[in-house]
Design a protein around this motif. Structure first.
Motif, PDB file in Angstrom:
ATOM      1  N   LEU A 261       0.828  -1.206   0.000  1.00  0.00           N
ATOM      2  CA  LEU A 261       0.000   0.000   0.000  1.00  0.00           C
ATOM      3  C   LEU A 261       0.864   1.259   0.000  1.00  0.00           C
ATOM      4  N   SER A 265       1.734   4.287  -3.123  1.00  0.00           N
ATOM      5  CA  SER A 265       1.004   5.496  -2.720  1.00  0.00           C
ATOM      6  C   SER A 265       1.980   6.571  -2.259  1.00  0.00           C
ATOM      7  N   ALA A 276      -3.549   4.016  -2.151  1.00  0.00           N
ATOM      8  CA  ALA A 276      -4.162   4.093  -0.819  1.00  0.00           C
ATOM      9  C   ALA A 276      -5.278   5.132  -0.798  1.00  0.00           C
ATOM     10  N   TYR A 279      -8.489   3.937  -2.810  1.00  0.00           N
ATOM     11  CA  TYR A 279      -9.330   2.913  -2.195  1.00  0.00           C
ATOM     12  C   TYR A 279      -9.830   3.312  -0.811  1.00  0.00           C
ATOM     13  N   LYS A 280      -9.107   4.178  -0.136  1.00  0.00           N
ATOM     14  CA  LYS A 280      -9.649   4.693   1.136  1.00  0.00           C
ATOM     15  C   LYS A 280     -10.905   5.519   0.871  1.00  0.00           C
ATOM     16  N   CYS A 353      -6.336  -1.623   3.006  1.00  0.00           N
ATOM     17  CA  CYS A 353      -6.794  -0.283   3.399  1.00  0.00           C
ATOM     18  C   CYS A 353      -7.603  -0.339   4.696  1.00  0.00           C
ATOM     19  N   TYR A 357      -6.365   1.714   7.952  1.00  0.00           N
ATOM     20  CA  TYR A 357      -7.018   2.981   8.303  1.00  0.00           C
ATOM     21  C   TYR A 357      -8.177   2.858   9.303  1.00  0.00           C
TER      22      TYR A 357
END
Length: 819
Positions: A261, A265, A276, A279-280, A353, A357
């Motif tokens: 990730l 990113s 990142a 998709y976040k 992700c 996160y």
């Protein structure tokens, strides 16, 4: 370092070959390369004639827009005009109306403020175009459906419905990460889910974006770690092609394995290129309640079914969890679903992700639920492995393996409410853990011992010691340590009367003694196990059969072949009665009878029963390790009878089977290489033999420096000796001698140390090194005297007589050797 030049150029001059993102502007006049997706294009082509609206749905940046563009480029000669509307740029329904009018080059009606009015206006304009056909491509419609209000969503769906129903010269394409439901248009609606690229397509795209770079042995790993996601492949290509190859394919594999990730990113990429961030934001589109439930579901590392999701989320029912969690998340393409297995999974980059996160607030409670769910799964699979349902059990294990692998590590977080789950697993799942999960088995059992010290009673600790002893005996090859664990368990269990556990520890301790060639001790323990199990209930059946079979093997070692035959065939008869002919355990019985006949010197019967065992195992789809060992036995017998072609065919079949496994059992692979090496040795093809035996040595050295590793070193040293590579032969044999202390402690009756010395002595003899030859003969004599005492103490008459013969031969050589 790599930068975003590749992506910037791709957007600015549109001459770079591939744009898989969903937010490009379509320019159909430019020729571009297109990789893969032929099956998806075929679906659309087949649906073209009878359908008027096409919904292309899938994960963010999976290539939905690019697919439609390619389809359009192939269909544009049929006279259709493309009206492309990027719905991400549409703020409200009025903006949508204005954009469509501009694309159609018609004046909007000032009075058309009501959706029905302006939809009617557009449809009438389309119907009056003489001979013209239109494709309306509504791109990136997920925002319109979810975040721009109910009126915008309903108006948009009304527009699509009216275009399809009222305008014969119109077809509609919709792309979205959220599936659009149009039940009223079912007959003319082609809904297609766009999945990640296949392995072949991923490889094609990767090669295209890394032209000029030699990926070599790392190609497959990079393809697998890209998970078929075009965006990831493009980013990987950018990293590999920029900065003159500063990042090598080897570096890239390491990055993808350890920090995928982060590596894709980097801060110097624009926001729209950072994996990142993309998709976040995609996950953040979910409602808070769905996001929270997705975070909990991510605690399951593999796939899962609806029942498991219900238990983990503590939902009221399966129907509730489907309706209120799984279906809504699935329709937003955050969850994958396999209709054949009826299981869900979280796509890999989405999972990363979520893990990075988002956090689970009530982690101890979720852990407890996880342990409850999957300890039950493990025990169910373990029980069925010993029944006629073993094939279904193996299939279930293949599916659940990631979840059960994680379950073993959960022992490190044991609390009072999860303690019993782990003790039950140590009690009931020993064979499953040993055979298929040995990598984490030792840590798991050590965790169980710590937990038993904290929460348990002495009997719980005995249960764990029984499992640990089995692991050390059967997997690690540490026989003395295994015996210590068994005896610790035995001291406790003998004080609690007759039980299945007591019968089991007697049987397993007997097997440990058998491996140490302590045959009289082995028989004594097998008899104790049989004394309990033969007069007890059905649950003791498996232990009694194991003891019968083991007793047969032990009696063979003692040269009591008539008694051995009686036990083996009694075991076979009961196996056939309980399981039928078509079962792996029946194949094991035939194989053990083959071992008995080979030790007896009856090659014909040995070959017959080895073949019978192999046939049953193959027909019954036995575990790969069991099949491979039977293939090795038959191959060995074939080569000893001079049928080398058949021997190679069998062992190549074993290698092929292992190559088809996702994670080939490494000891099986080592055994196969060893057998093939020995076949080459019999053919006196020494170069080929050395190659195969070196592979066996390398694998066994990585697994553990145990007795099998020492055995492989002996064979490799012998191959080099016979080929005339004397210096290397001595070097390998001395490497084996370094294990002497460990080997004699673990298995006192082993002859491998003596064989290493014999190899070295022969080299010195051939090279006329008189002094070293005599020194080595004296070391051989000392080692044989040690073995003589071991076999005498173990009452191993067969082994004792063999050692006595070898001692006489060495003494004769010493007497005749020059001083």
């Amino acid at each position: 370092m790599a930068n975003s030049k590749y992506f910037s150029d791709r957007r600015e001059n549109r001459m770079n070959p591939i744009d898989y993102e969903d937010d490009f502007g379509i320019d159909v006049d430019i020729e571009v390369e297109f990789v893969g997706r032929e099956s998806d294009l075929h679906v659309l082509q087949n649906a073209w004639k009878n359908h008027k609206i096409f919904g292309i749905f899938g994960l963010r940046s999976v290539g939905k827009s690019r697919l439609v563009k390619e389809f359009w480029s192939r269909k544009k000669t049929e006279g259709f005009e493309l009206i492309h509307i990027d719905m991400k740029l549409i703020s409200d329904i009025s903006s949508l109306y204005a954009n469509i009018c501009a694309a159609l080059r018609i004046e909007p009606e000032i009075q058309a403020t009501d959706p029905d009015r302006w939809i009617h206006h557009i449809c009438e304009a389309l119907k009056t175009t003489n001979g013209k056909y239109f494709i309306f491509f509504f791109d990136n419609t997920e925002d319109c459906q979810e975040f721009k209000g109910v009126n915008t969503r309903d108006s948009f769906l009304s527009l699509c419905t009216s275009l399809v129903r009222l305008c014969k010269n119109v077809k509609v394409f919709i792309t979205s990460t959220t599936r659009v439901q149009l039940a009223q248009l079912k007959r003319v609606y082609c809904s297609h889910e766009l999945l990640p690229l296949s392995q072949t397509e991923s490889r094609q795209l990767l090669k295209y974006v890394t032209q000029g770079i030699e990926l070599g042995e790392y190609e497959d790993s990079i393809v697998n770690l890209s998970e078929g996601m075009p965006l990831l492949i493009l980013m990987i290509g950018s990293e590999l092609t920029d900065d003159g190859g500063l990042i090598t394919p080897k570096d890239m594999v390491e990055f993808l394995l350890t920090c995928r990730l982060k590596a894709l990113s980097r801060e110097f990429y624009s926001v729209e290129d950072r994996v990142a961030d993309i998709y976040k934001k995609f996950i953040d589109r979910l409602d808070a309640v769905y996001k929270r439930r997705l975070t909990v579901l991510e605690y399951i590392p593999g796939s899962f079914n609806a029942e498991q999701a219900k238990e983990l989320l503590d939902s009221k029912s399966v129907a509730t969890v489907k309706d209120q969690t799984l279906i809504p998340i699935r329709r937003r393409h955050v969850l994958n679903y396999d209709p054949k297995t009826r299981r869900f999974s979280i796509q890999g980059i989405i999972r990363e992700c979520v893990k990075t996160y988002y956090t689970i607030k009530n982690i101890p409670e979720i852990r407890a639920r996880y342990c409850r769910i999957f300890s039950a799964v493990m025990q169910n699979i373990s029980v069925r492995l010993g029944t006629v349902e073993y094939t279904q059990a193996l299939a279930a294990f293949a599916v659940e393996q990631p979840n059960l692998q994680k379950l073993l590590t959960e022992v490190n977080y044991t609390r009072q409410d999860t303690y019993q789950f782990f003790i039950e697993m140590a009690t009931n799942c020993t064979d499953l853990i040993e055979r298929y999960m040995a990598g984490d088995g030792e840590d798991f059992y050590q965790g169980c011992l710590r937990a038993a010290d904290m929460y348990g009673q002495e009997r719980d600790k005995a249960t764990v010691n029984l499992a640990v002893g089995s692991m050390y005996t059967n997997t690690k090859g540490y026989l003395s340590r295994g015996a210590d664990n068994y005896e610790s368990a035995l001291r406790v269990l003998e004080n609690h009367g007759r039980s299945l556990q007591l019968a089991t520890v007697y049987q397993r301790l007997g097997w440990n003694m058998l491996q140490q060639a302590r045959n009289l001790d082995a028989n004594r323990y097998f008899q104790k196990s049989l004394a309990i199990s033969l007069v007890s209930g059905e649950e003791f059946k498996l232990v009694s059969l194991q003891s019968m079979s083991s007793m047969g093997l032990s009696l063979s070692q003692l040269g009591k072949f008539d008694d051995s035959e009686r036990y083996h065939f009694a075991c076979l008869k009961q196996r056939l009665k309980a399981l039928g002919e078509n079962h792996p355990n029946v194949g094991v019985c035939y194989n053990n009878i083959g071992v008995m006949y080979e030790q007896k010197g009856d090659a014909d019967n040995a070959f017959k029963y080895y073949k019978k065992g192999l046939e049953v195992k193959v027909k019954s789809k036995a575990p790969i390790m069991s099949v491979v060992f039977s293939l090795s036995n038959v191959a060995n017998m074939s080569s000893s009878m001079g049928n080398y072609r058949e021997a190679h065919r069998l062992i190549d079949d074993a290698l092929k089977r292992l190559s088809e496994e996702k994670i080939p059992p490494r000891e099986s692979l080592a055994c196969t290489y060893e057998t093939k090496g020995k076949i080459y040795l019999r053919e006196e093809k020494f170069i080929e033999a050395e190659e195969m035996l070196q592979k066996a040595v390398d694998i066994r050295e990585e697994i553990a420096e145990n007795m099998l590793y020492l055995e492989s070193l002996v064979h490799l040293a012998d191959a080099n000796r016979r080929s005339g590579n004397f210096e290397r032969s001595i070097s390998i044999a001395k490497q084996g001698l370094k294990l002497k202390t460990k080997a004699t402690a673990s298995m006192p009756q082993n002859t491998f140390v003596a064989e290493c010395l014999v190899c070295i002595a022969d080299v010195y003899d051939r090279t006329n090194n008189i002094e070293r030859h005599r020194e080595t003969l004296e070391k051989i004599e000392s080692e044989l005297l040690r073995l003589e005492q071991v076999y005498l103490c173990q009452c191993n008459e067969k082994g004792y007589e063999k050692i006595r013969t070898q001692l006489k031969d060495v003494k004769d050589k010493l007497d005749n050797a020059p001083n």
